[in-house]
Design an enzyme around this catalytic site. Structure first.
Site, PDB file in Angstrom:
ATOM      1  CE  LYS A   2      -0.425  -0.050   4.703  1.00 37.92           C
ATOM      2  NZ  LYS A   2      -1.967  -0.526   6.059  1.00 37.92           N
ATOM      3  NE  ARG A  59      -6.233  -1.188  11.890  1.00 40.16           N
ATOM      4  CZ  ARG A  59      -5.153  -0.803  10.802  1.00 40.16           C
ATOM      5  NH1 ARG A  59      -4.725   0.557  10.393  1.00 40.16           N
ATOM      6  NH2 ARG A  59      -4.971  -2.188   9.974  1.00 40.16           N
TER       7      ARG A  59
HETATM    8  C1  LIG Z   1      -0.711  -1.398   6.378  1.00 39.40           C
HETATM    9  C2  LIG Z   1      -0.979  -3.051   7.183  1.00 39.40           C
HETATM   10  C3  LIG Z   1       0.224  -3.588   7.261  1.00 39.40           C
HETATM   11  C4  LIG Z   1       2.137  -2.926   6.772  1.00 39.40           C
HETATM   12  O1  LIG Z   1       2.002  -2.467   8.472  1.00 39.40           O
HETATM   13  P1  LIG Z   1       3.011  -2.343   8.173  1.00 39.40           P
HETATM   14  O2  LIG Z   1       3.757  -0.983   9.942  1.00 39.40           O
HETATM   15  O3  LIG Z   1       3.999  -1.257   7.513  1.00 39.40           O
HETATM   16  O4  LIG Z   1       3.855  -3.154   7.924  1.00 39.40           O
HETATM   17  C5  LIG Z   1      -0.250  -5.155   8.003  1.00 39.40           C
HETATM   18  N1  LIG Z   1      -1.822  -5.245   8.157  1.00 39.40           N
HETATM   19  C6  LIG Z   1      -2.784  -4.596   8.208  1.00 39.40           C
HETATM   20  C7  LIG Z   1      -4.466  -4.904   8.290  1.00 39.40           C
HETATM   21  C8  LIG Z   1      -2.254  -2.911   7.349  1.00 39.40           C
HETATM   22  O5  LIG Z   1      -3.135  -2.314   7.591  1.00 39.40           O
END
Ligand SMILES: *Cc1c(COP(=O)(O)O)cnc(C)c1O
Length: 374
Positions: free
Chosen positions: A36, A131
């Site tokens: 992302k 969350r």
């Molecule tokens: C963004 C996200 C991740 C990755 O997070 P990082 O801190 O960039 O490794 C993993 N799981 C979910 C559900 C996320 O939204």
């Protein structure tokens, strides 16, 4: 070359990913690489797969679609609960999604039937960060319902910490996820394929030598792209923290007072104006602003200090010397700065080729939009 631009070093990204994949494999944990913050760039996605990521995850369906259109050969997971309004798009391009709402899963099953396929579902569990996630006491019922939907394959369970509230992944909450997995397996007589313990914030826990229990997957974005763990933003041993850097250009450079003058009201973004009078300083303005990035997440070169920002201007102090107009300055990034820079169509993305490729020139992506047009 045009500025502002992100310089993206695929070799460093691949090195970071390869190193994490290897170290976590030792602990029985696979890596879903999260794209992302890379805006679904097919080039970055390919490097992550090359490095051994078992699949790709993204929170935005647009990014997944962009990677599919570019023929990125990976199993794709939507790691944010799908919107009801996007379920038809979901079943077309995405094999697995993270879910917490039975109404959504019901619609996925319905749309999957129409599309003559099955869709994999990972149920997310709330373990304290507040969350997304089903409350632990309601998980068993959610699994029971999920197993009843004909076009849904129940893939596993997961959790996400350290995002909204900064709750650290630790022995206690990770053991809770393992225990939940085992009780679901016992209750329903099945083996859970995916037990996804979290994001980059889980890396220190996973590499600490602690018992990783049943956790067999992590979803990693920041730790791969920026080489840091998000809890204390410490560099992870052996990883590059400068795989992606920002270059911005100076458009004004003048000696100015530190104190504004006139009646003082609010600033454009509500920040407090400077109050300490330090006499005259060398001030420069760079052509990049809060529309493109999070100024608090930029680390300037030595001797340069960020002192303010508005939509289109980043204001820095340059010590004893004026920086000539036209100078390019390089900034290191944190995650918040990176995600916005990647998304800004005003920031060019320059992806450096892999060492050893015949074409030694830089391949340029004109804007963020170009990723989607690829
Ligand atoms: C963004 C996200 C991740 C990755 O997070 P990082 O801190 O960039 O490794 C993993 N799981 C979910 C559900 C996320 O939204």
């Amino acid at each position: 070359m045009s500025a502002p631009r992100l310089e993206i070093d695929l070799d460093k990204i691949e090195h970071n990913a390869r190193s994490l994949v290897a170290r976590l494999a030792d602990r029985g944990i696979s890596v879903t690489a999260v794209t992302k913050a890379a805006l679904g760039s097919p080039e970055i996605a390919r490097s992550l797969l090359q490095a051994g990521a078992s699949g790709l995850g993204d929170s935005r369906i647009e990014n997944i679609e962009a990677m599919c259109h570019a023929n990125v050969p990976a199993s794709m997971t939507l790691i944010r609960s799908p919107m009801l309004s996007q379920v038809e798009r979901l079943v077309t391009h995405v094999e697995v999604s993270f879910n917490t709402e039975l109404d959504v899963i019901r619609k996925i099953s319905f749309c999957a039937q129409k599309a003559r396929r099955t869709h994999g579902v990972v149920l997310m569990v709330e373990l304290g960060d507040l969350r997304e996630g089903i409350m632990p006491g309601e998980l068993e019922n959610a699994v029971r319902q999920t197993l009843r939907f004909p076009y849904i394959a129940f893939k596993g369970i997961g959790t996400n910490l350290a995002c909204r509230s900064g709750v650290s992944p630790d022995a206690r909450n990770m053991a809770e996820l393992s225990t939940l997995a085992e009780s679901i397996e016992a209750k329903f007589g099945l083996t859970i394929e995916v037990i996804s313990g979290g994001n980059s914030a889980n890396v220190p826990w996973a590499l600490s030598g602690a018992d990783t229990g049943r956790i067999n997957n992590l979803r990693l974005g920041e730790s791969i792209l920026l080489g840091r763990e998000p809890l204390h933003r410490q560099r992870i041993n052996g990883l590059h923290t400068d795989a992606i850097t920002l270059i911005a250009e100076v458009i004004e450079s003048k000696v100015k007072p530190t104190q504004p003058w006139g009646e003082i009201g609010q600033t454009a973004f509500g920040a407090k104006p400077p109050t300490q009078d330090r006499g005259d300083i060398c001030q420069a303005i760079l052509a990049i602003g809060l529309q493109d990035t999070d100024a608090c997440g930029l680390e300037p070169p030595p001797d340069i200090k960020i002192v303010g920002a508005s939509s289109d201007h980043l204001i820095v102090e340059s010590g004893l010397h004026l920086v000539p107009v036209g100078t390019e300055l390089t900034f290191q990034l944190n995650y918040s700065a990176l995600v916005r820079l990647m998304t800004s169509p005003f920031v060019t993305k320059v992806i450096s080729p892999k060492i050893g490729l015949p074409d030694a020139t830089l391949r340029t992506r004109e804007t963020g939009r170009a990723f989607f047009d690829a």
